[in-house]
Design a protein around this motif. Structure first.
Motif, short mmCIF file in Angstrom:
data_model
loop_
_atom_site.label_atom_id
_atom_site.label_comp_id
_atom_site.label_asym_id
_atom_site.label_seq_id
_atom_site.Cartn_x
_atom_site.Cartn_y
_atom_site.Cartn_z
N GLU A 173 1.28 -1.14 -0.35
CA GLU A 173 -0.45 -0.26 0.09
C GLU A 173 0.94 0.75 -0.28
O GLU A 173 1.92 1.33 0.44
N VAL A 174 0.51 2.62 -0.50
CA VAL A 174 1.27 3.81 -0.24
C VAL A 174 -0.38 4.65 0.63
O VAL A 174 -1.32 5.33 -0.54
N LEU A 175 -0.02 6.01 1.53
CA LEU A 175 -0.80 5.87 2.32
C LEU A 175 0.02 7.23 2.63
O LEU A 175 0.94 7.21 3.31
N TYR A 176 -1.59 8.01 2.72
CA TYR A 176 -1.55 9.44 3.53
C TYR A 176 -1.13 9.32 4.36
O TYR A 176 -3.18 8.67 4.77
N SER A 177 -0.85 9.65 5.58
CA SER A 177 -0.81 9.23 6.80
C SER A 177 -0.81 10.42 8.21
O SER A 177 0.10 10.70 8.26
N GLN A 178 -2.16 10.92 8.81
CA GLN A 178 -1.27 11.59 10.13
C GLN A 178 -1.08 11.48 11.68
O GLN A 178 -2.36 10.40 11.76
N LYS A 179 -0.90 11.74 12.17
CA LYS A 179 0.12 11.16 13.30
C LYS A 179 0.60 12.45 14.02
O LYS A 179 0.01 13.38 13.63
N GLY A 180 0.73 12.27 14.91
CA GLY A 180 1.56 12.74 16.27
C GLY A 180 0.59 13.04 17.49
O GLY A 180 -0.08 11.51 18.15
N TYR A 181 0.53 13.64 18.23
CA TYR A 181 0.20 13.16 20.16
C TYR A 181 -0.28 14.94 20.58
O TYR A 181 0.09 16.08 20.15
N SER A 182 -0.50 15.35 21.46
CA SER A 182 -0.87 15.97 22.51
C SER A 182 -0.42 15.90 23.92
O SER A 182 0.25 14.61 24.36
N ALA A 183 0.18 16.68 24.49
CA ALA A 183 0.79 16.58 26.13
C ALA A 183 0.35 18.13 26.97
O ALA A 183 0.47 18.94 25.99
N ASN A 184 0.46 17.95 28.01
CA ASN A 184 -0.55 18.99 29.69
C ASN A 184 1.55 19.46 29.88
O ASN A 184 2.15 18.29 30.67
N THR A 185 2.02 20.57 29.30
CA THR A 185 3.16 20.85 29.84
C THR A 185 3.11 22.19 30.76
O THR A 185 1.75 23.18 31.34
N PRO A 186 4.32 21.88 31.83
CA PRO A 186 4.12 23.85 32.71
C PRO A 186 4.24 24.73 32.16
O PRO A 186 3.18 26.04 32.67
N ASP A 187 4.13 25.24 31.09
CA ASP A 187 3.83 26.29 29.87
C ASP A 187 2.38 26.46 29.43
O ASP A 187 2.25 27.01 28.58
N GLY A 188 1.33 25.06 29.47
CA GLY A 188 0.26 25.18 28.60
C GLY A 188 -0.20 24.13 27.86
O GLY A 188 1.23 23.53 28.30
N HIS A 189 -0.48 23.88 26.64
CA HIS A 189 -0.88 22.31 26.73
C HIS A 189 0.12 22.77 24.85
O HIS A 189 -0.48 23.56 24.19
N PHE A 190 0.49 21.06 24.71
CA PHE A 190 1.39 21.47 23.48
C PHE A 190 0.58 20.13 22.28
O PHE A 190 0.32 19.38 23.26
N THR A 191 0.72 20.37 21.09
CA THR A 191 0.44 19.41 20.65
C THR A 191 1.32 19.33 18.64
O THR A 191 1.97 20.38 18.60
N SER A 192 1.40 17.84 18.28
CA SER A 192 2.29 17.68 17.71
C SER A 192 1.43 17.45 16.76
O SER A 192 0.97 16.33 16.58
N ARG A 193 1.65 17.40 15.13
CA ARG A 193 0.87 17.21 14.27
C ARG A 193 1.81 16.71 13.46
O ARG A 193 2.18 17.50 12.60
N GLU A 194 2.10 15.29 12.88
CA GLU A 194 3.07 14.78 11.51
C GLU A 194 2.03 14.49 10.62
O GLU A 194 1.60 13.29 10.78
N ASP A 195 3.08 14.33 9.00
CA ASP A 195 2.31 14.18 8.08
C ASP A 195 3.51 13.63 7.74
O ASP A 195 4.64 13.86 7.29
N PHE A 196 3.12 11.85 7.12
CA PHE A 196 3.80 10.90 7.13
C PHE A 196 2.80 9.88 5.90
O PHE A 196 1.92 10.00 5.08
#
Length: 226
Positions: free
Chosen positions: A96-119
């Motif tokens: 297969e060949v796929l476009y796929s969105q990945k990543g994560y979120s996290a709560n940090t001392p300075d606020g909310h962090f979200t990482s979105r990655e395209d693969f």
């Protein structure tokens, strides 16, 4: 009396005519048409099929060093093309060949962090037909990171950073894939999968992005073409 004799004569003439036809032409043939058996919609193993697929990603990460570290899940999607190549029953090969969105979120001392990655994901899967309409899939996957977007949210301030690649870490990942598929009919299948990185990503070398392995739960549909 004359009418009775006349009817008897006509009856004898009719019987003689039928007997003569059977003598010269033989008994009439009776043609029995056998109904052709219906085709089993699931019995397409020996056909090479091309298809398109799309669905939902539920992605987060696990720590490369500490199993107690967990991150929040974010939603994305996957879409692409696949090929179903029969090898020997019940085994087939499904690249297969796929476009796929990945990543994560996290709560940090300075606020909310979200990482979105395209693969761009390239699964190379062995597919086993365990029963009519039910398949088990397993195999490796090559994943190529094309873009990362990090978002920091602190109160009313939102900072977004866009990266074309992960300069401090790995841009190519080797993953493992395990999943199942259910044939809804001859051309449509329901898919469910789990993927996880075998190698670690280094992140960006700061406290917001620890070493991690991407993991993704996927559900979607595949549509096959003749």
């Amino acid at each position: 009396m004359k009418k009775i004799l006349l009817l008897l004569a006509l009856g004898v003439m009719f019987a003689g005519s039928v007997s003569a036809q059977e003598y010269y032409y033989g008994p009439r043939r009776v043609v029995v048409r056998h109904r052709r058996p219906e085709r089993d919609n699931h019995d397409d193993f020996n056909r090479v099929r091309v298809g398109v697929t799309g669905g939902l990603n539920l992605a987060n990460t696990v720590s490369g060093y500490d199993n107690n570290v967990s991150t929040g899940t974010i939603a994305g999607f996957n879409a692409g093309l696949f090929l179903d190549v029969p090898l020997i029953y019940p085994l087939s090969f499904e690249p297969e060949v796929l476009y796929s969105q990945k990543g994560y979120s996290a709560n940090t001392p300075d606020g909310h962090f979200t990482s979105r990655e395209d693969f761009i994901d390239v699964p190379l899967l062995a597919k086993f037909k365990l029963a009519p309409g039910f398949n088990f899939l397993i195999g490796p996957q090559l994943s190529f990171l094309t873009n990362t977007t990090n978002t920091y949210s602190s109160g009313f301030t939102v900072t977004e950073q866009d990266h074309q690649n992960n300069n401090n870490g790995n841009n190519t990942f080797l993953d493992g894939v395990i999943g199942v598929s259910f044939d809804l009919n001859q051309n449509v299948e329901l898919r469910a999968r789990y993927t996880i990185d075998f190698n670690q990503g280094d992140g960006y070398g700061d406290s917001y992005v620890p070493d991690y392995r991407n993991q993704v739960f996927q559900i979607g549909l595949g549509i096959k073409f003749d």
